[in-house]
Motif scaffolding. Structure first.
Motif, short mmCIF file in Angstrom:
data_model
loop_
_atom_site.label_atom_id
_atom_site.label_comp_id
_atom_site.label_asym_id
_atom_site.label_seq_id
_atom_site.Cartn_x
_atom_site.Cartn_y
_atom_site.Cartn_z
N PRO A 260 -43.53 7.51 -5.84
CA PRO A 260 -43.57 6.88 -7.17
C PRO A 260 -44.17 5.48 -7.17
O PRO A 260 -44.59 4.99 -8.22
CB PRO A 260 -42.10 6.84 -7.58
N ASP A 261 -44.21 4.83 -6.02
CA ASP A 261 -44.72 3.46 -5.93
C ASP A 261 -46.07 3.48 -5.23
O ASP A 261 -46.17 3.74 -4.03
CB ASP A 261 -43.72 2.61 -5.13
N ILE A 262 -47.12 3.20 -5.98
CA ILE A 262 -48.47 3.28 -5.42
C ILE A 262 -48.67 2.25 -4.30
O ILE A 262 -49.41 2.50 -3.34
CB ILE A 262 -49.54 3.11 -6.53
N GLY A 263 -47.98 1.12 -4.39
CA GLY A 263 -48.08 0.11 -3.33
C GLY A 263 -47.52 0.63 -2.02
O GLY A 263 -48.07 0.37 -0.94
N GLN A 264 -46.43 1.38 -2.09
CA GLN A 264 -45.85 1.95 -0.89
C GLN A 264 -46.74 3.07 -0.33
O GLN A 264 -46.82 3.26 0.88
CB GLN A 264 -44.45 2.49 -1.18
N GLN B 164 -40.10 25.93 1.22
CA GLN B 164 -39.28 24.98 0.49
C GLN B 164 -40.01 23.66 0.32
O GLN B 164 -40.54 23.10 1.26
CB GLN B 164 -37.97 24.76 1.25
N CYS B 165 -40.03 23.19 -0.91
CA CYS B 165 -40.62 21.88 -1.21
C CYS B 165 -39.61 21.05 -1.99
O CYS B 165 -39.90 20.54 -3.07
CB CYS B 165 -41.91 22.04 -2.01
N ASP B 166 -38.43 20.95 -1.46
CA ASP B 166 -37.37 20.20 -2.11
C ASP B 166 -37.63 18.71 -1.90
O ASP B 166 -37.38 18.16 -0.83
CB ASP B 166 -36.02 20.61 -1.52
N CYS B 167 -38.18 18.06 -2.92
CA CYS B 167 -38.57 16.66 -2.78
C CYS B 167 -37.34 15.76 -2.65
O CYS B 167 -36.39 15.86 -3.43
CB CYS B 167 -39.39 16.21 -3.99
N LYS B 168 -37.38 14.89 -1.68
CA LYS B 168 -36.29 13.95 -1.43
C LYS B 168 -36.65 12.60 -2.02
O LYS B 168 -37.81 12.22 -2.08
CB LYS B 168 -36.04 13.81 0.07
N PRO B 169 -35.65 11.84 -2.46
CA PRO B 169 -35.94 10.51 -3.01
C PRO B 169 -36.46 9.58 -1.93
O PRO B 169 -36.07 9.66 -0.76
CB PRO B 169 -34.57 10.05 -3.53
N TYR B 170 -37.36 8.70 -2.34
CA TYR B 170 -37.91 7.74 -1.40
C TYR B 170 -36.96 6.55 -1.27
O TYR B 170 -36.33 6.13 -2.24
CB TYR B 170 -39.27 7.23 -1.89
N LYS B 171 -36.90 6.00 -0.10
CA LYS B 171 -36.12 4.78 0.10
C LYS B 171 -36.85 3.90 1.10
O LYS B 171 -37.57 4.37 1.98
CB LYS B 171 -34.72 5.09 0.62
N LYS B 172 -36.65 2.60 0.96
CA LYS B 172 -37.32 1.66 1.84
C LYS B 172 -36.57 1.55 3.16
O LYS B 172 -35.36 1.41 3.20
CB LYS B 172 -37.42 0.28 1.20
N VAL B 173 -37.32 1.64 4.25
CA VAL B 173 -36.75 1.50 5.58
C VAL B 173 -37.65 0.59 6.40
O VAL B 173 -38.83 0.85 6.56
CB VAL B 173 -36.62 2.87 6.28
N LYS B 174 -37.08 -0.53 6.88
CA LYS B 174 -37.79 -1.45 7.77
C LYS B 174 -39.13 -1.88 7.19
O LYS B 174 -40.17 -1.84 7.86
CB LYS B 174 -37.98 -0.82 9.14
N GLY B 175 -39.12 -2.25 5.91
CA GLY B 175 -40.31 -2.83 5.31
C GLY B 175 -41.32 -1.86 4.75
O GLY B 175 -42.31 -2.26 4.20
#
Length: 512
Positions: free
Chosen positions: A148-152, A497-508
């Motif tokens: 969802p975050d184009i910067g990431q 299976q394409c069960d999309c998982k939520p994104y989370k920030k890890v180590k920058g």
């Protein structure tokens, strides 16, 4: 002098779920490969590096810590994968020997796994930090799980902060009123008969299009890259017009207020906004699929070592430009210096007594049996150029006002040898290369290194996304759905299976 890789070899392929039989190679002077000290690195060792074919690299190192500069065996390294629970995963892998001590490992998942483990072995021993665990889902290409975050997304693919060509192309536009642009483009180019364009809108990551012109089949290439992109990242709402033909359209001399037209080829006489060609883009999307020539396969098929290559300059192609015919005539007059022949004739009259008989197509990889590759424009820029640079031959490039998205980063006499548009100094330039063998090889290696660093699959995705992102900032009006537009279907996978998982920030940076 900066280090330059020397590439050559033969593709070695297997299903990644099957451990490859090991053939231990020993390099010159009986040096021994150190599994522990051998280097393994690359973006394919991260789960969030989501491209159709993922990849990483191996470079053999000996017990003293010195890198090998020649192959240690075509099948020296074996790679296998499995999920964290030990079950097999449907993934196809290839280990490509570049014959400079380094290898490309690329793999294409055909199902999603929640935690992938990769073993890299040499002589039955784990290499470097093997086994590697990719924590988080490793999605296959049919999954639609956009970041969802184009910067990431940029961070995940390690995209450059900017591209000079994009800055140059978009810099002439302050604001873009697509209502006016679309009306003018349809009036100007649709009525011309010879042109075909496609108006695209991306709204909430759904793709819509409307075509104009008689020959609009090439819309499939734009469809394909857009579909792949929106599965991987949430694009801003954007609309643009793509030229589906070869020639750039927006001539500088005709308009003080140019239309923002996206094209696969640019020229010094036009103001089209250049994107990566359909050829290199499709080769990126269909790598390890229905294409055999791509930026990785060419690195493993560059023919014999430099010293064993023929010192004749080589060219094959169709008659899409007068200079190509002139080149064939030059070859017939100087066969000891140039080997150039036509494989097809569509545009000019066949004259066997002047141009010789048509010859059969040969594998592109066989081009690299020759030290020197001649690059002459076709209808526009010759889209083979990145692959020629990916080999280990010296490219002699015709002076041209046409260019692809990366040309302006290349420098004459550093990455290639230029020759005049009319070929008048080509013989002289070939002779220079023959007389300066060491310098010619260094130029070939510099070009080879440049494409390895700048034309990988991630680079093709980065450029497209950055172009659409920066373009969207110039739009004057809100992008709205139009019922006259057709929605581009995004096929859903029903087998894996394409069960999309939520994104989370890890180590920058983002992890899944």
């Amino acid at each position: 002098m900066r280090p330059i890789d020397h590439l050559c070899g033969v593709i070695f392929a297997c299903f990644i779920c099957t451990v490859v039989l090991i053939k231990v190679g020993v390099a010159s002077e009986d040096r021994i490969v150190s599994p522990k000290k051998t280097r393994v690195w690359g973006p394919g060792l991260k789960s969030d590096f989501f491209v159709p074919v993922r990849y990483f690299y191996i470079h053999a190192v000996d017990e003293s810590g010195e890198k090998f500069i020649e192959s240690v065996g075509e099948k020296a390294f074996s790679v296998s994968t499995y999920s964290s629970d030990g079950s097999r995963v449907r993934i196809w892998t290839q280990v490509l020997d570049r014959h400079d001590g380094s290898y490309i490992v690329r793999f294409r998942p055909y199902e999603t796994t929640t935690s992938l483990i990769i073993d890299v072995l040499y002589g039955g021993k784990h290499v470097a930090k093997s086994p590697y665990t990719l924590k988080g889902p490793v999605y296959h290409e049919k999954c639609s799980c956009p970041q969802p975050d184009i910067g990431q997304f940029y961070k995940q693919l390690d995209c450059p902060k900017s591209y000079q060509q994009i800055k140059q192309d978009l810099g002439i536009f302050k604001k873009i009123d697509m209502k006016k642009v679309a009306k003018e483009a349809v009036k100007r180019f649709n009525n011309a008969g010879a042109h075909s364009i496609c108006h695209y809108k991306v709204i909430n990551n759904k793709i819509y299009r409307k075509t104009y012109g008689q020959h609009v089949g090439f819309k499939m290439f734009v469809d394909n890259i857009l579909v792949s992109i929106v599965k991987k990242v949430k694009l801003p709402n954007v609309e643009f017009i793509v030229n589906l033909g070869d020639w750039p359209l927006e001539k500088k001399k005709l308009s003080e207020n140019p239309l923002p037209i996206l094209s696969w080829c640019g020229s010094e006489d036009t103001r089209d906004i250049v994107m990566p060609t359909y050829d290199i883009t499709e080769a990126t999307l269909e790598m390890m699929g229905r294409v055999s020539l791509d930026m990785f396969s060419v690195q493993a098929n560059t023919g014999p070592p430099w010293s064993e290559k023929s010192d004749v300059a080589f060219w094959r192609g169709r008659d899409s430009r007068q200079e190509r015919l002139d080149l064939v005539v030059m070859s017939r007059n100087h066969p000891e210096t140039i080997d150039a022949a036509l494989t097809n004739m569509f545009f000019f009259k066949k004259e066997p007594e002047k141009y010789g008989e048509l010859v059969k197509h040969i594998s592109f990889f066989d081009f690299f049996k020759y030290k020197y590759q001649i690059n002459v424009d076709g209808t526009v820029a010759a889209y083979r150029l990145p692959y020629l640079f990916g080999g280990n031959s010296l490219v002699l490039k015709q002076d041209s006002h046409y260019y692809e998205h990366f040309y302006h980063h290349l420098k004459p006499y550093e990455h290639y040898i230029p020759f005049r548009h009319n070929l008048s100094d080509l013989m002289e330039k070939v002779q220079w290369a023959r007389d300066h063998d060491k310098e010619a090889q260094e130029i070939a290696k510099a070009a080879q290194m440049w494409v390895r660093q700048n034309l990988n699959p991630a680079d093709i995705f980065c450029y497209h996304v950055k172009l659409f992102h920066e373009y969207s900032k110039l739009l004057k009006n809100k992008v709205e759905v139009d019922k006259s537009f057709e929605e581009v279907e995004i096929a859903k996978d029903s087998e894996s299976q394409c069960d999309c998982k939520p994104y989370k920030k890890v180590k920058g940076h983002d992890e899944l």
